[in-house]
Design an enzyme around this catalytic site. Sequence first.
Site, PDB file in Angstrom:
ATOM      1  CG  HIS A 196      -1.887  -1.132   1.433  1.00 14.62           C
ATOM      2  ND1 HIS A 196      -2.731  -1.497   0.185  1.00 14.62           N
ATOM      3  CD2 HIS A 196      -2.132  -2.093   2.232  1.00 14.62           C
ATOM      4  CE1 HIS A 196      -3.504  -2.712   0.569  1.00 14.62           C
ATOM      5  NE2 HIS A 196      -2.868  -2.932   1.939  1.00 14.62           N
ATOM      6  CG  ASP A 256      -5.135  -6.353   0.256  1.00 20.32           C
ATOM      7  OD1 ASP A 256      -5.084  -7.154   0.863  1.00 20.32           O
ATOM      8  OD2 ASP A 256      -5.208  -4.938   0.204  1.00 20.32           O
TER       9      ASP A 256
END
Length: 452
Positions: free
Chosen positions: A267, A318
């Site tokens: 991220h 994810d």
Amino acid sequence: MTDLHFAQALLPTGWAADVRVRLADRRIAAVVPGSSPDGCERHPIALPGLASLHSHAFQRGMAGLAEHRAAGPDSFWTWRRVMYDFALALDPHEVEAIAAMLDVELLESGFTTVGEFHYLHHDRDGRDYADPAEMAARVAAAAAETGVGLTLLPVFYARSGFGAATTAPAQRRFAGDLDRYARLLDATRRLAAGAEGLTVGVAPHSLRAASREEIRAVAALGAGGPVHVHVAEQTAEVDDCLAFSGARPVAYLLDGADVDARWCLIHATHMDADEYARVAASGAVVGLCPVTEANLGDGIFDLPRLLAAGGGFGVGTDGNVAIGAAEELRQLEYSQRLALRARNVACEPGGSTGRRLFDGALAGGAAALGRGPAGLAVGATADIVGLDADHPALVGAVGDRVLDRWIFAGGTAAVATVWARGRKVVADGRHLGRDAVAARYRKALAAVLARL
């Protein structure tokens, strides 16, 4: 030994026509442009397979369960409560069934390798299974069945927040100290020793869940392999890190650990200019998960700033709320366009946005998962994605136009054939084992949902 022929193929040197590719022992044994198709299995377009560098496989089963708004503000932190409840309901065979379904969908979309950020370790009551790597073995079994390449990243998780002494009760399935983690890692490596196509790295979960000292210790246990860590995903994490340490999360990590090209920073959404420059200089890959980051309301990563600094990136699925290689790259570019109110943000003037996104994700994914160079080249793993030239989005497409039109107009529906480590696993857009895998998945998910 298998000989394939492609009317056009994306090679490390660029696009080439009439390419013969020979597969042997799960690798590419020969690549010959300008070849006759005689004696070959014929296909129109070849791309190297991409890596989903960050995945939580079990979360595929909860896709859509957190889309009901309760009273008050909704955020990542309220989503997390739904995720914890789902994680606490799973048995090992259900984890395997969900992982296999995910792997099928990854392969059908053009991902041929996945990095499993694996933190669901223990039984429902928090105790170890007889084999500490029981859950990892289930994820590995799913990968072996479906054919996807797998980098297992066992997660270290010791704290419930910055400065906390221990974890919360809802985190009991993934909690543990360094000794417990070392036993888990040893068991996972024994599992990998008997498995083909399986790489093992390490993953301190985050600065919230591990101290800097623990992060350094986990990285040392990685023995030179990949090291992945969540960092700066949420603005609340930035605020908490500043309150705890006086530093922003990425700077705090870089100051406290020897971050280098082995590392993947997942991220890294909220960085300042200095952090972008330092990450790029470190050689670490930034693992972007555009669909999940949009789903969770994380924020928008500043891709132009990273690229301008010379940094590398890859993409991951994810939380697996929706699966698609082209779709992740499209969302990445579209998020930049929305933030900057501009078009074709990722590429330089005169360039192809599809090509820039694809090349970046290909190189970054391979580096982050520790699996060697990716691409259609002699000696590389035989991970190949064949596109359907008759798909409406690809009619007449040549060269980089193939990537532009696949990513922005075609997507998963344009993927026709996939070879993973030399094994054909997708034909006519469907995984060869889809029906059996889907039947097990439906049964397993129904049982889990009945417990919630």
